[in-house]
Motif scaffolding. Structure first.
Motif, PDB file in Angstrom:
ATOM      1  N   ILE A 184      16.566 -26.277  73.311  1.00  0.00           N
ATOM      2  CA  ILE A 184      15.528 -26.460  74.330  1.00  0.00           C
ATOM      3  C   ILE A 184      14.511 -27.435  73.780  1.00  0.00           C
ATOM      4  O   ILE A 184      14.072 -27.323  72.626  1.00  0.00           O
ATOM      5  CB  ILE A 184      14.851 -25.123  74.695  1.00  0.00           C
ATOM      6  N   ALA A 185      14.123 -28.400  74.606  1.00  0.00           N
ATOM      7  CA  ALA A 185      13.089 -29.363  74.249  1.00  0.00           C
ATOM      8  C   ALA A 185      11.785 -28.943  74.919  1.00  0.00           C
ATOM      9  O   ALA A 185      11.769 -28.512  76.075  1.00  0.00           O
ATOM     10  CB  ALA A 185      13.492 -30.771  74.684  1.00  0.00           C
ATOM     11  N   TYR A 186      10.709 -29.075  74.173  1.00  0.00           N
ATOM     12  CA  TYR A 186       9.405 -28.687  74.697  1.00  0.00           C
ATOM     13  C   TYR A 186       8.367 -29.627  74.109  1.00  0.00           C
ATOM     14  O   TYR A 186       8.700 -30.565  73.362  1.00  0.00           O
ATOM     15  CB  TYR A 186       9.094 -27.227  74.342  1.00  0.00           C
ATOM     16  N   GLY A 187       7.119 -29.361  74.402  1.00  0.00           N
ATOM     17  CA  GLY A 187       6.034 -30.177  73.891  1.00  0.00           C
ATOM     18  C   GLY A 187       5.814 -31.419  74.736  1.00  0.00           C
ATOM     19  O   GLY A 187       6.503 -31.662  75.741  1.00  0.00           O
ATOM     20  N   PRO A 188       4.851 -32.253  74.357  1.00  0.00           N
ATOM     21  CA  PRO A 188       4.618 -33.497  75.100  1.00  0.00           C
ATOM     22  C   PRO A 188       5.850 -34.393  75.077  1.00  0.00           C
ATOM     23  O   PRO A 188       6.444 -34.618  74.023  1.00  0.00           O
ATOM     24  CB  PRO A 188       3.444 -34.141  74.339  1.00  0.00           C
ATOM     25  N   SER A 189       6.229 -34.863  76.212  1.00  0.00           N
ATOM     26  CA  SER A 189       7.411 -35.731  76.371  1.00  0.00           C
ATOM     27  C   SER A 189       8.679 -35.049  75.897  1.00  0.00           C
ATOM     28  O   SER A 189       9.687 -35.710  75.663  1.00  0.00           O
ATOM     29  CB  SER A 189       7.228 -37.052  75.613  1.00  0.00           C
ATOM     30  N   ASN A 190       8.650 -33.731  75.737  1.00  0.00           N
ATOM     31  CA  ASN A 190       9.833 -32.967  75.295  1.00  0.00           C
ATOM     32  C   ASN A 190      10.420 -33.542  74.006  1.00  0.00           C
ATOM     33  O   ASN A 190      11.626 -33.737  73.869  1.00  0.00           O
ATOM     34  CB  ASN A 190      10.898 -32.954  76.402  1.00  0.00           C
ATOM     35  N   CYS A 191       9.535 -33.824  73.046  1.00  0.00           N
ATOM     36  CA  CYS A 191       9.977 -34.396  71.775  1.00  0.00           C
ATOM     37  C   CYS A 191      10.317 -33.333  70.736  1.00  0.00           C
ATOM     38  O   CYS A 191      10.916 -33.659  69.714  1.00  0.00           O
ATOM     39  CB  CYS A 191       8.899 -35.325  71.208  1.00  0.00           C
ATOM     40  N   GLN A 192       9.909 -32.089  70.960  1.00  0.00           N
ATOM     41  CA  GLN A 192      10.185 -31.029  69.997  1.00  0.00           C
ATOM     42  C   GLN A 192      11.353 -30.189  70.516  1.00  0.00           C
ATOM     43  O   GLN A 192      11.487 -29.982  71.726  1.00  0.00           O
ATOM     44  CB  GLN A 192       8.950 -30.135  69.801  1.00  0.00           C
ATOM     45  N   THR A 193      12.187 -29.751  69.602  1.00  0.00           N
ATOM     46  CA  THR A 193      13.367 -28.974  69.990  1.00  0.00           C
ATOM     47  C   THR A 193      13.406 -27.676  69.206  1.00  0.00           C
ATOM     48  O   THR A 193      12.943 -27.612  68.063  1.00  0.00           O
ATOM     49  CB  THR A 193      14.667 -29.763  69.738  1.00  0.00           C
ATOM     50  N   ILE A 194      13.966 -26.673  69.834  1.00  0.00           N
ATOM     51  CA  ILE A 194      14.247 -25.397  69.178  1.00  0.00           C
ATOM     52  C   ILE A 194      15.679 -25.006  69.506  1.00  0.00           C
ATOM     53  O   ILE A 194      16.137 -25.155  70.644  1.00  0.00           O
ATOM     54  CB  ILE A 194      13.246 -24.298  69.611  1.00  0.00           C
ATOM     55  N   THR A 195      16.385 -24.592  68.485  1.00  0.00           N
ATOM     56  CA  THR A 195      17.783 -24.195  68.625  1.00  0.00           C
ATOM     57  C   THR A 195      17.883 -22.705  68.339  1.00  0.00           C
ATOM     58  O   THR A 195      17.419 -22.236  67.297  1.00  0.00           O
ATOM     59  CB  THR A 195      18.670 -24.991  67.656  1.00  0.00           C
ATOM     60  N   ILE A 196      18.487 -21.984  69.252  1.00  0.00           N
ATOM     61  CA  ILE A 196      18.649 -20.534  69.130  1.00  0.00           C
ATOM     62  C   ILE A 196      20.136 -20.241  68.999  1.00  0.00           C
ATOM     63  O   ILE A 196      20.943 -20.678  69.838  1.00  0.00           O
ATOM     64  CB  ILE A 196      18.067 -19.803  70.355  1.00  0.00           C
ATOM     65  N   LEU A 197      20.513 -19.526  67.964  1.00  0.00           N
ATOM     66  CA  LEU A 197      21.904 -19.133  67.766  1.00  0.00           C
ATOM     67  C   LEU A 197      21.945 -17.812  67.025  1.00  0.00           C
ATOM     68  O   LEU A 197      20.985 -17.426  66.356  1.00  0.00           O
ATOM     69  CB  LEU A 197      22.678 -20.206  67.004  1.00  0.00           C
ATOM     70  N   TRP A 198      23.069 -17.142  67.161  1.00  0.00           N
ATOM     71  CA  TRP A 198      23.254 -15.824  66.557  1.00  0.00           C
ATOM     72  C   TRP A 198      23.993 -15.982  65.237  1.00  0.00           C
ATOM     73  O   TRP A 198      25.022 -16.640  65.151  1.00  0.00           O
ATOM     74  CB  TRP A 198      24.048 -14.924  67.485  1.00  0.00           C
ATOM     75  N   ASN A 199      23.451 -15.403  64.185  1.00  0.00           N
ATOM     76  CA  ASN A 199      24.056 -15.424  62.864  1.00  0.00           C
ATOM     77  C   ASN A 199      24.761 -14.092  62.654  1.00  0.00           C
ATOM     78  O   ASN A 199      24.107 -13.062  62.455  1.00  0.00           O
ATOM     79  CB  ASN A 199      22.980 -15.658  61.799  1.00  0.00           C
ATOM     80  N   HIS A 200      26.104 -14.115  62.707  1.00  0.00           N
ATOM     81  CA  HIS A 200      26.824 -12.855  62.620  1.00  0.00           C
ATOM     82  C   HIS A 200      26.844 -12.308  61.195  1.00  0.00           C
ATOM     83  O   HIS A 200      27.083 -11.110  61.001  1.00  0.00           O
ATOM     84  CB  HIS A 200      28.263 -13.035  63.127  1.00  0.00           C
TER      85      HIS A 200
ATOM     86  N   CYS B 111       9.359 -26.927  79.678  1.00  0.00           N
ATOM     87  CA  CYS B 111      10.422 -27.193  78.718  1.00  0.00           C
ATOM     88  C   CYS B 111      11.605 -27.801  79.448  1.00  0.00           C
ATOM     89  O   CYS B 111      11.620 -27.909  80.677  1.00  0.00           O
ATOM     90  CB  CYS B 111      10.844 -25.908  77.985  1.00  0.00           C
ATOM     91  N   GLU B 112      12.613 -28.160  78.667  1.00  0.00           N
ATOM     92  CA  GLU B 112      13.832 -28.760  79.201  1.00  0.00           C
ATOM     93  C   GLU B 112      15.002 -28.288  78.357  1.00  0.00           C
ATOM     94  O   GLU B 112      14.984 -28.419  77.119  1.00  0.00           O
ATOM     95  CB  GLU B 112      13.746 -30.290  79.156  1.00  0.00           C
ATOM     96  N   VAL B 113      16.008 -27.754  79.006  1.00  0.00           N
ATOM     97  CA  VAL B 113      17.194 -27.286  78.297  1.00  0.00           C
ATOM     98  C   VAL B 113      18.066 -28.495  77.985  1.00  0.00           C
ATOM     99  O   VAL B 113      18.578 -29.154  78.895  1.00  0.00           O
ATOM    100  CB  VAL B 113      17.975 -26.254  79.130  1.00  0.00           C
ATOM    101  N   ARG B 114      18.202 -28.786  76.692  1.00  0.00           N
ATOM    102  CA  ARG B 114      18.990 -29.951  76.281  1.00  0.00           C
ATOM    103  C   ARG B 114      20.485 -29.646  76.255  1.00  0.00           C
ATOM    104  O   ARG B 114      21.279 -30.437  76.726  1.00  0.00           O
ATOM    105  CB  ARG B 114      18.548 -30.400  74.893  1.00  0.00           C
TER     106      ARG B 114
END
Length: 1461
Positions: A799-815, A787-790
């Motif tokens: 964070i980007a992951y997958g082939p060529s880092n084309c997929q992204t996941i965003t993690i955040l806290w919902n208060h 993976c790669e931290v964008r």
């Protein structure tokens, strides 16, 4: 109206009676009365505009009286005539008799008169024979007497030459007479031609004269007079003098020309006097109309003497006018203008006289006389009023100039006096004083604000009761307040002149002047900026600023008049009021007090010019601003709005025990900021995480953003960021995080709470990121290649992951929801959306449970490729897939069970379970079988026969060789004996796979990683031969999973001593050929009393096994801490209802069946053994590689696709499931159709049935399990009649046109009905199938079978129903497409759908027509009519065909059909 002669009215009617009275028809009488009334109205409309108002009223009343009397008489006559029928008849008879008697009497009288008088003296003259002969022979009468000739026959006329000579001579005589005669000087424009002289006096008259001889005594002869006086305003283009009046003047002037010594002078005097009288009449008429239409009582005609003078008075407003000299006579109270004839010299134009007299300069502007070409009394009045207005304004200017700072100015067009009240003063702010045209009073106004604010000044100017100086001072203060209002009109403030203050008495507000305004700071609640305006002695104004704080109050005390207002407002209680220093508010801490003057001249030049005094010291340049705006007001309001929120926020932070540093000037004086010294601990975070986050925080500041909306801008500055993203590499050592919050006066507490929530959100994400950074920055974990931290900005992690880092996941806290939220997306060259959006809720739930980013990324890495393949499935609802064509269902429905467990439903009938493992492997099983008992089926789903054989085709031995040996179909159906396997050896073998994993290395190198290594015992502890069963009674074991060990990570059993009973292992340690193999998870009767999510088919991987295992989730070492507990074991157990609680014999097959074929395309081997299948074989998972899964789920062409045949692309799995689905449905079709007979089969997965001529075998192709094949065999009676080619055409048509995507059951039903057709009909149908599969290029039309009713076909049945019906008649649907004709690009060729109706008894083929009651049944298209006529002609010419007529008729249509355009 003149009387009407009775004889004229009675044309064609009854004759007058003896009394001399006639009759007239009633309709004619009414017509005459209406015409007379209309004529009188027309005359009145032409004459009344020229009369006075009183005369018009009199004429209208007289007309109304006459007309009323006339119509009353007519009404009485009509009422009488309606009842006089008999009288009329008698009158007619009497009149007739009277006329007859009169005729007799008159005849007798005439005869007697002739006999007595006329005939007595009657004689005949002598006949004039010569005259008669002349007339008859020559045609003339030459013997006429001269006396008669001279009187009757006119003399011969003169010639044109004589006429010209005579006129020239007459012109000479006239010239001579004019030279020798005294002529008026006004006759300076004359013209002599055609024997006459024309005198022209411009705009008065034109007269033509001549002479009757050349004698000097012959008088002038007046020929013509033309009056040139015109009324351009009220004349309407009509002549002012009537022709009778002109004739009278002509006669009068001619009579005076006969005996006069100076005839031309008399001619001019007479006509000039008449023209001047006419001009006065025109002016008087204009004045009357002007008074009536516009001016009213403001102008009056004081005196009018026809032919002498016209006197008008204006400015008749009842006020005291100082300009008019007071006398005893009332006629001198008003301004007058008089137009009269000059008594001394009547030849001059009309003279104008003004009262009171004007100066010579003003008189020259108006004019002393009215020009004849400009007869306009309105223009004369306007010029006079204009001159009078300028004179009044000049006198007022002399009075006001000492009261102003700058000079006043008068502009004459229009006449306005401009008085500047302020300095500087814009043009729209000048006091503009004009004179009312109608009343003559002063009208003060300010263009920008109108006349409302100058009412007091107007009263002071027009009356002497008020002081003009006081009014100007008040007006000057009002203008200053207006400027203040305009300066803040675009600011978020509210202005008012008064406030409902309840404690006005004794407050500082009482000391302020009357000219003040209150500016409410809307964003600051109850704070007001008070501006007090005072007038100085130097005719300037001074502004004072105050800041007032108020509180809502009730009406509990007396209120002064200054607190009342027209608009209802809540009552307020005034608090402290602070006077604001203008200089300190405008000049902030960063203001430069004295700017440096840039010198542009050289030093030598400057010194030399300064020596001689040529230049003075340079002054600093002043910034040019609009006088409309008061910059100090806006700056003071801005300063208050900027500081008050910071003060309120500082107080709220102090109440929350958050220390601050106070308000400070930030960024070189560009803004103010509030620095927070220390923030509280983060809620929900450990003490270590909070302390580390606080140590990384350098500063926290509040700033006010005022660009678009009032927002709080919060700036965090962090250092030692745990992880640096690709987008954050240029941040440096200090990392800034910004946040915003809405600013309102009531939300200070909310703002502080948002700050705390934002700080908690940063802390909740900081903990997982801090732990993830240790793995990410560790090279041994190889996490950076996965993976790669964008971006990481402390609020969210991308964070980007997958082939060529084309997929992204965003993690955040919902208060708000108090949980982590995941967002999936794509970047860069991604060709589709993120496929893992299907399992987003499951991913989010799992992450909130373990809060381990590394484990989440491992799951994403292992599931991306399978989910990408699953996303290729067609999930759109389609009509007609089932026997209910109006119901749309989806071919595939994706049902995620967990992040790694996906269920795929095919048409809500079949179900497939896919479990994602490590090492790019997936485990696939039939989801219709229960996870606890493979002999039971889940409600709502049906087992998929042959699924195991189909999946084995795609098993890649190279991908699964390192994990376990390959399983055969025999092992699936016949599990091998569990004896001969050492339990501990297997257990230790499973442990040896994890010794070198990154998890073990990370535990040695990094601190804080507390994952348990997967040491779960691989056997079922409750089987009789299990070594674990003997240990359950020892200390440390409990029946409750909570008391013994957690479900997600069982305790390690590596310390258990081996038992002699371990030589008899549990079925849980059997190889993967058994249902109780290592791919199964423990049954509820195992050593875990409560079923975990893994036992329910929901894969919950452990962190160590997901991303640290080098092999991932593999067979025998799954992705959970239970490496051998992936599926339920059929072993024995004590769980209630467990399938292992009772003896569970292996199910025996009903019919032996051959093996489905080779195990896979990659093995290159073919199984030739015939193995019995088990019903629960597909419940055992099959391991496939990601590439194999992608191959199964990727749409592709049909394996046996013939060139020219178009089929919908679909994946191999859909072709397999569609074939199984149709095969199962075929059993129902065989049972429902009476002409299809079931034939028992001893092979599983094979359906056999027969018709009268053929026997069929339906089964999946064992080579690829993607083609549902139909094999036909002729019966013994028809063995000689069927040829192999027709049978092959029938079989191929079934494979390519029936058992093909989208696998519609009604298509199968229609085809089955075709098979039941008689032999000769079926032969023709096969020939049509041949034409569809192998088109003939030599025909005009191509043919295709329509096995279901298409939407564009004739409405014989609902769309989607089977299109084949066989009873006494046979109905089929055929589609014909035009070929061999070029069509434009993008245009489809011509296509028609023909319902063919074949009568089996008469062998006649026709076109089926809808019934009259059906929708659209009454209409027929031209194409249908053409086909119908062609088939009718075909039947007429081929009535005795020995064979079936369907195929010949179809060939006829394909060859010869022509559709009219």
């Amino acid at each position: 109206m003149p009387p009407v002669d009775g004889q004229q009215l009675m044309q064609g009617g009854p004759q007058p009676v003896s009394g001399g009275q006639g009759t007239i028809p009633l309709g004619t009488l009414i017509d005459y009365i209406v015409q007379r009334t209309y004529h009188e109205l027309t005359v009145l409309s032409e004459l009344l505009p020229r009369k006075t108002d009183m005369e018009r009223k009199i004429e209208i009343v007289q007309f109304a009286g006459r007309t009323r009397q006339l119509f009353i008489r007519l009404l009485a006559l009509v009422k009488w005539a309606s009842m006089a029928g008999k009288v009329d008849k008698c009158g007619v008879i009497s009149d007739f008799l009277d006329r007859q008697a009169m005729f007799f009497v008159e005849t007798a009288d005439m005869l007697a008169k002739m006999a007595r008088e006329t005939l007595v003296h009657a004689r005949l003259p002598n006949f004039s024979l010569p005259c008669a002969i002349d007339v008859l022979t020559t045609g003339s009468y030459p013997r006429l007497p001269n006396c008669i000739r001279d009187k009757i026959v006119p003399p011969d006329g003169i010639t044109p030459k004589e006429k010209r000579e005579t006129l020239l001579r007459l012109n000479q005589i006239i010239q001579h007479r004019l030279v020798t005669t005294d002529m008026p000087e006004q006759f300076n424009q004359l013209k002599i031609e055609n024997g006459r002289v024309t005198f022209i006096v411009q705009h008065e008259f034109e007269a033509s004269l001549t002479l009757m001889g050349d004698s000097s005594t012959i008088p002038w002869r007046l020929l013509d007079i033309d009056i040139l006086v015109l009324d351009q305003e009220t004349g309407d283009g009509k002549a002012l003098v009537h022709s009778l009046q002109v004739n009278y003047i002509h006669q009068l002037v001619q009579s005076r020309l006969l005996c006069n010594d100076k005839p031309l002078h008399d001619l001019y005097n007479c006509l000039h006097s008449f023209c001047q009288s006419l001009q006065l009449e025109v002016l008087h008429s204009q004045a009357q109309r002007l008074i009536v239409e516009r001016l009213g009582d403001h102008v009056r005609v004081e005196d009018y003497m026809a032919g002498k003078c016209l006197v008008l008075s204006y400015w008749r407003d009842p006020v005291k006018l100082r300009e008019i000299p007071t006398t005893d006579t009332d006629t001198q109270k008003y301004y007058k203008v008089s137009v009269h004839i000059n008594d001394l010299n009547p030849a001059k134009p009309l003279q104008v006289t003004h009262t009171p007299e004007l100066s010579k300069e003003d008189t020259s502007k108006v004019g002393r006389a009215i020009k004849s070409n400009q007869l306009s009394i309105e223009k004369l009045l306007m010029q006079t009023i204009q001159v009078r207005s300028v004179a009044k304004l000049k006198e007022l200017q002399e009075e006001l100039e000492p009261l102003t700072e700058t000079a006043c100015e008068i502009k004459e067009i229009p006449s306005v006096l401009y008085v500047p009240l302020l300095e500087p003063c814009m043009q729209a702010e000048n006091l503009c004083i004009s004179v009312d045209i109608l009343k003559g009073i002063f009208l003060p106004a300010i263009p920008q604000y109108g006349m409302e604010i100058t009412d007091d000044l107007a009263e002071a100017l027009n009356e002497e009761s008020k002081d003009v100086t006081t009014c100007l001072s008040d007006l000057r203060c009002l203008l200053a307040l207006k400027r203040c209002r305009k300066s803040v009109q675009h600011l978020p403030v509210t202005l008012t002149d008064r406030l409902p203050i309840v404690n006005m008495a004794g407050h500082q507000l009482e000391k302020l002047g009357k000219h003040k305004i209150f500016i409410k700071l809307c964003r600051q609640g109850n704070h007001y900026v008070v501006i007090d305006v005072k007038n100085l002695k130097t005719y300037r104004v001074e502004l004072s600023y105050y800041l007032l704080h108020t509180l809502p109050s009730s009406f509990d005390c007396d209120i002064t008049s200054d607190a009342l207002d027209d608009i209802p407002m809540p009552f307020l209680r005034a608090g402290h009021m602070i006077k604001l220093d203008e200089f300190s508010c405008v000049h902030g801490s960063a203001t430069v007090l004295q700017e440096e003057v840039k010198e542009e001249r050289s030093l030598f030049t400057r010194k030399r010019k300064a020596l001689f005094g040529a230049i003075a010291e340079s002054q600093p340049k002043k910034t040019k601003t609009s006088p409309y705006l008061v910059p100090e007001v806006t700056q003071i309001i801005t300063m208050c709005e900027e500081r008050l929120p910071l003060l309120a926020l500082e107080q709220e932070l102090s109440r929350q025990d958050i220390s601050t540093q106070g308000i400070q000037v930030d960024c070189n004086g560009t803004c103010l900021s509030l620095t927070v010294l220390e923030l509280p601990d983060c809620v929900g975070c450990s003490k270590e995480v909070s302390d580390e986050l606080k140590s990384a925080l350098l500063s926290c500041k509040f700033r006010l953003q005022r660009k678009n909306a009032r927002m709080w801008l919060v700036e965090y500055i962090f250092t030692n960021t745990p992880i640096i993203g690709v987008l954050n590499r240029d941040q440096g050592m200090a990392f800034r995080v910004y946040g915003d919050s809405l600013l309102t006066p009531e939300t200070m507490q909310k703002t502080v709470q948002e700050l705390i929530d934002d700080w908690n959100m940063i802390g909740r994400l900081y903990g997982p990121v801090l732990e993830f950074a240790r793995y990410y920055n560790e090279p041994k974990t190889n996490m950076q290649s996965m993976c790669e931290v964008r971006n990481y900005n402390y609020r969210k992690l991308i964070i980007a992951y997958g082939p060529s880092n084309c997929q992204t996941i965003t993690i955040l806290w919902n208060h708000k929801e108090q949980k982590f939220t995941l967002q999936l997306g794509t970047i860069g060259p991604a060709i589709s959306s993120n496929p893992q959006l299907q399992t987003l809720p499951q991913l989010e739930r799992d992450f909130n449970d373990h809060q381990n980013i590394a484990q989440l990324l491992q799951v994403l890495h292992d599931t991306w490729s399978p989910l990408t393949s699953i996303a290729k499935l067609n999930t759109l609802p389609v009509l007609g897939l089932i026997n209910r064509p109006n119901l749309a269902i989806a071919s595939f429905t994706i049902l995620p069970q967990s992040a790694t467990h996906i269920r795929i439903s095919f048409r809500n009938h079949f179900c497939i379970d896919i479990n994602c493992r490590g090492s790019r492997l997936v485990a696939i099983r039939d989801g219709a079988y229960s996870l606890f008992d493979s002999a039971k089926v889940v409600d709502g789903f049906n087992p998929t026969p042959g699924l195991k054989a189909f999946l084995n085709i795609y098993v890649d031995d190279t991908a699964t060789a390192s994990l376990s040996r390959r399983r055969s179909t025999t092992e699936d159906d016949n599990p091998p004996s569990p004896t001969g396997i050492d339990i501990m050896d297997s257990f230790m073998t499973s442990q040896s796979h994890n010794t070198g994993s990154p998890a073990n290395r990370a535990q040695k190198d990094a601190q804080g990683l507390r994952f348990n290594s997967p040491k779960t015992p691989p056997s079922n502890p409750h089987t009789p031969a299990s070594p674990i069963a003997s240990k359950l009674g020892q200390p440390g074991y409990s029946s409750s999973p909570a008391a013994a060990f957690p479900l997600s990570s069982p305790p390690s059993l590596s310390t258990i001593a081996p038992s002699p009973m371990m030589m008899a292992p549990s079925p849980g340690f059997l190889p993967q050929g058994s249902p109780g193999n290592i791919l199964h998870e423990p049954s509820p009767g195992s050593f875990i009393p409560a079923p975990s999510p893994s036992s329910l088919g929901i894969h919950m991987p452990s962190p160590a096994s997901t991303f640290i295992s080098p092999h991932g989730m593999v067979e025998g070492m799954g992705g959970s801490p239970h490496p051998n507990l992936m599926m339920p074991s059929p072993g024995g157990g004590k769980w209630p209802g467990s399938p292992a609680s009772v003896p569970n014999p292996s199910p025996a097959p009903k019919y032996p069946e051959a093996s489905p074929g080779p195990h896979g395309e990659h093995s290159g081997q073919t199984v030739s053994r015939i193995l019995p299948q088990r019903s629960w074989a597909a419940s055992i998972p099959t391991l496939l590689s990601h590439d194999a899964l992608n191959k199964i789920l990727t749409p592709g062409p049909h394996p046996l696709l013939t060139p020219g045949v178009k089929l919908l692309p679909c994946c191999p799995l859909e072709r397999f499931l569609g074939g199984v689905y149709l095969r199962k449905h075929m059993q129902r079709v065989v049972q429902s159709e009476e002409n299809l007979h079931n034939v028992p089969s001893d092979q599983a997965g094979v359906i056999q049935f027969r018709t009268d001529t053929l026997q069929f075998r339906l089964a999946l192709n064992p080579t690829n399990f993607q083609i549902l094949s139909l094999k036909a065999t002729p019966s013994q009676e028809y063995a000689d009649q069927w040829n192999q080619e027709d049978i092959q055409i029938l079989e191929k048509f079934f494979e390519l046109k029936v058992a093909c995507p989208p696998y519609k059951v009604n298509v199968l039903l229609a085809f089955s009905r075709l098979l039941t057709a008689p032999y000769r009909i079926l032969k023709d149908c096969i020939q049509i199938m041949r034409l569809e599969l192998y088109p003939d290029r030599g025909v005009k039309w191509e043919v295709r079978w329509c096995l279901t009713i298409s939407p564009g076909s004739p409405p014989l049945a609902p769309a989607g129903t089977p299109a084949v019906m066989i009873k006494s008649k046979m109905l089929i649907m055929l589609q014909f497409t035009r070929v061999g004709v070029a069509v434009p690009p993008g245009t489809d060729p011509q296509t028609i759908v023909v319902p063919v109706l074949y009568d089996i008894n008469t062998n006649i083929t026709t076109v089926a027509e809808p019934k009259p009651g059906q929708i659209g049944g009454a209409t027929s298209t031209p194409a249908t009519m053409a086909v119908q006529q062609m088939l009718k002609r075909f039947t007429d010419f081929h009535q005795k065909l020995p064979d079936c007529s369907i195929f010949p008729a179809v060939r006829e249509i394909m060859n010869n059909l022509v559709i009219p355009m």
